[in-house]
Scaffold this motif. Structure first.
Motif, PDB file in Angstrom:
ATOM      1  N   ILE A   4      -4.804  -8.600  -4.208  1.00 20.29           N
ATOM      2  CA  ILE A   4      -4.961  -7.321  -3.528  1.00 20.29           C
ATOM      3  C   ILE A   4      -4.017  -6.311  -4.155  1.00 20.29           C
ATOM      4  N   ALA A   5      -4.536  -5.127  -4.440  1.00 21.18           N
ATOM      5  CA  ALA A   5      -3.732  -4.031  -4.975  1.00 21.18           C
ATOM      6  C   ALA A   5      -3.190  -3.204  -3.818  1.00 21.18           C
ATOM      7  N   VAL A   6      -1.881  -2.942  -3.847  1.00 17.47           N
ATOM      8  CA  VAL A   6      -1.236  -2.205  -2.751  1.00 17.47           C
ATOM      9  C   VAL A   6      -0.487  -1.003  -3.321  1.00 17.47           C
ATOM     10  N   ALA A   7      -0.956   0.187  -2.990  1.00 16.18           N
ATOM     11  CA  ALA A   7      -0.282   1.425  -3.399  1.00 16.18           C
ATOM     12  C   ALA A   7       0.535   1.953  -2.223  1.00 16.18           C
ATOM     13  N   ALA A 118      -4.552  -0.891 -11.335  1.00 12.45           N
ATOM     14  CA  ALA A 118      -5.793  -1.566 -11.709  1.00 12.45           C
ATOM     15  C   ALA A 118      -5.572  -2.511 -12.881  1.00 12.45           C
ATOM     16  N   ASN A 119      -4.752  -2.107 -13.838  1.00 10.48           N
ATOM     17  CA  ASN A 119      -4.458  -2.967 -14.985  1.00 10.48           C
ATOM     18  C   ASN A 119      -3.730  -4.241 -14.566  1.00 10.48           C
ATOM     19  N   ASN A 120      -2.885  -4.124 -13.540  1.00 11.58           N
ATOM     20  CA  ASN A 120      -2.087  -5.271 -13.110  1.00 11.58           C
ATOM     21  C   ASN A 120      -2.797  -6.156 -12.094  1.00 11.58           C
ATOM     22  N   ALA A 121      -3.608  -5.559 -11.232  1.00 10.36           N
ATOM     23  CA  ALA A 121      -4.261  -6.326 -10.163  1.00 10.36           C
ATOM     24  C   ALA A 121      -5.700  -6.670 -10.483  1.00 10.36           C
ATOM     25  N   LEU A 127      -8.296  -2.417  -2.595  1.00 10.32           N
ATOM     26  CA  LEU A 127      -7.153  -1.503  -2.602  1.00 10.32           C
ATOM     27  C   LEU A 127      -6.667  -1.232  -1.187  1.00 10.32           C
ATOM     28  N   CYS A 128      -5.382  -1.429  -0.989  1.00 11.00           N
ATOM     29  CA  CYS A 128      -4.703  -1.071   0.255  1.00 11.00           C
ATOM     30  C   CYS A 128      -3.770   0.088  -0.061  1.00 11.00           C
ATOM     31  N   GLY A 166     -11.816   4.757  -6.474  1.00 11.79           N
ATOM     32  CA  GLY A 166     -11.756   4.689  -5.014  1.00 11.79           C
ATOM     33  C   GLY A 166     -12.831   3.830  -4.396  1.00 11.79           C
ATOM     34  N   ASP A 167     -13.588   3.118  -5.228  1.00 14.99           N
ATOM     35  CA  ASP A 167     -14.717   2.335  -4.721  1.00 14.99           C
ATOM     36  C   ASP A 167     -14.294   1.072  -3.985  1.00 14.99           C
ATOM     37  N   THR A 168     -13.046   0.633  -4.186  1.00 19.43           N
ATOM     38  CA  THR A 168     -12.609  -0.612  -3.541  1.00 19.43           C
ATOM     39  C   THR A 168     -11.549  -0.377  -2.467  1.00 19.43           C
ATOM     40  N   ILE A 169     -11.344   0.871  -2.076  1.00 19.15           N
ATOM     41  CA  ILE A 169     -10.350   1.092  -1.019  1.00 19.15           C
ATOM     42  C   ILE A 169     -10.833   0.423   0.265  1.00 19.15           C
TER      43      ILE A 169
END
Length: 283
Positions: A4-7, A118-121, A127-128, A166-169
Motif C-alpha cells: 500500500i502506498a501512503v502519502a 509509485a516507483n517505490n510501491a 493509495l492512502c 489518482g486512479d487507485t486512491i
C-alpha cells in the motif's frame, strides 16, 4: 505481497523534513500488531512518502519577514513570523491569473512525490492519503483536478501510472481540515472528490475505500465535513471526533498541531490500512 502506498501531506506553516516520522513509526507499529504473523516483515507492506510542499513558498515568506519585520524592527516579531508563514501559505496558494502561480507549483510538488511513491510501491498500488489542515485543501484540489477537469491535450495521462493519475486512491484521512472554510469561495460547493476513485474497481474489484475526517472540538481550524451539504454527507464516510494533544494543548486551539501523534487517529488509519491490505492480498 502487494503493498500500500501512503502519502502524508502536512498543513500550514514551516515544516522540517521529518515532520511525519513520528506518525510513520506509530502507524508501522500499529499495523504490525494488527496483522500479526500474516507476513514476516509487516512494516515493509506500507510504503510511505511524506510530501513537504511548504518548501515551495518558504523562501519568499522568509524574505518578506526579513525585509518588512526584521529590517524595520517591528514589535511582536515571533508572532509576525508565525503569521507570515501560516497566513502566507493560505494567501500564496490561491490561484491567480498567471502562467506559473503557486497553486501549480504546489501541485507539481505533489505530483513529483506521487511519482516517487509509485516507483517505490508500484504504479498500481492502492493509495492512502493522510492530510492535515491546509494540506487537506491542497489534496482535495489536486485530486479534484484529476477527477473532474478535462485534459487540454498538453498532458498525456497514459505516461503516468494509475497511482499518479489518482486512479487507485482508496483511503483519504483528513485531520483538522479547514476545507469547510474554503467552501465559502464557491456559491455551490457540491463536487467533493470521489473516494475511492471510480476507477479503483478496475484494479481491485470489491475493494471498499473510505474518507474519514478527524476533528477535535477545541481545534478552531478543524471542522466536520458531512454537514456542509447532502453531497458531502454522502461523499465523506465519517466525521470522527477525537481529543488530540497533551495536558497543555488538548483543551485549547493549540491541539491543532497534535493529530499526527494521536493514538485514536493512528488506530483509525491503521484499521483502514489493514482492511485494504487483507483484501488485496487475500488474507
Amino acid at each position: 505481497m502487494k503493498k500500500i502506498a501512503v502519502a502524508i501531506i502536512h498543513g500550514i506553516g514551516r515544516q522540517d523534513k521529518d515532520f511525519a516520522s513520528g506518525m510513520i513509526g506509530m502507524l508501522k507499529k500499529n499495523f504490525a500488531k494488527k496483522i500479526g504473523n500474516l507476513v514476516t516483515d509487516p512494516s515493509s507492506q506500507l510504503i510511505f512518502q511524506p510530501i513537504q510542499w511548504s518548501e515551495v513558498l518558504e523562501d519568499r515568506e522568509e524574505e518578506l519577514y526579513e525585509k518588512i519585520v526584521l529590517n524595520h524592527k517591528l514589535d511582536y516579531q515571533k508572532l509576525r513570523h508565525f503569521l507570515i508563514h501560516y497566513m502566507g501559505d493560505v494567501i500564496a496558494y490561491q490561484p491567480v491569473e498567471s502562467a506559473k502561480h503557486n497553486y501549480e507549483r504546489v501541485h507539481e510538488k505533489i505530483a513529483e512525490n506521487l511519482r516517487e511513491l509509485a516507483n517505490n510501491a508500484g504504479g498500481n498500488a492502492p493509495l492512502c492519503v493522510i492530510s492535515h489542515s491546509l494540506g487537506s485543501v491542497i489534496t482535495s484540489n489536486y485530486f479534484y483536478d484529476l477527477q473532474y477537469k478535462e485534459n487540454d491535450g498538453t498532458v498525456d495521462g497514459s505516461q503516468f501510472s494509475p497511482l499518479e493519475n489518482g486512479d487507485t486512491i482508496t483511503l483519504f484521512y483528513t485531520l483538522g481540515t479547514t476545507l469547510p472554510l474554503w467552501s465559502l469561495r464557491y456559491f455551490n460547493f457540491d463536487q467533493p472528490i470521489k473516494i475511492p476513485s471510480p476507477k479503483l474497481k478496475e484494479f481491485y474489484p470489491g475493494l471498499n475505500g473510505e474518507w474519514i475526517n478527524f476533528y477535535d472540538k477545541d481545534d478552531i481550524l478543524g471542522y466536520p465535513l458531512r454537514p456542509i451539504n447532502d453531497i458531502y454527507k454522502n461523499a465523506v464516510t465519517e466525521d470522527r471526533q477525537v481529543n488530540v494533544g497533551n495536558i497543555l494543548t488538548s483543551w485549547n486551539p493549540l491541539c491543532h498541531m497534535s493529530y499526527f501523534r494521536d493514538k485514536d487517529v493512528i488506530e483509525g488509519i491503521a484499521d483502514g490500512l489493514v482492511r485494504t491490505w487483507r483484501h488485496i492480498n487475500n488474507r
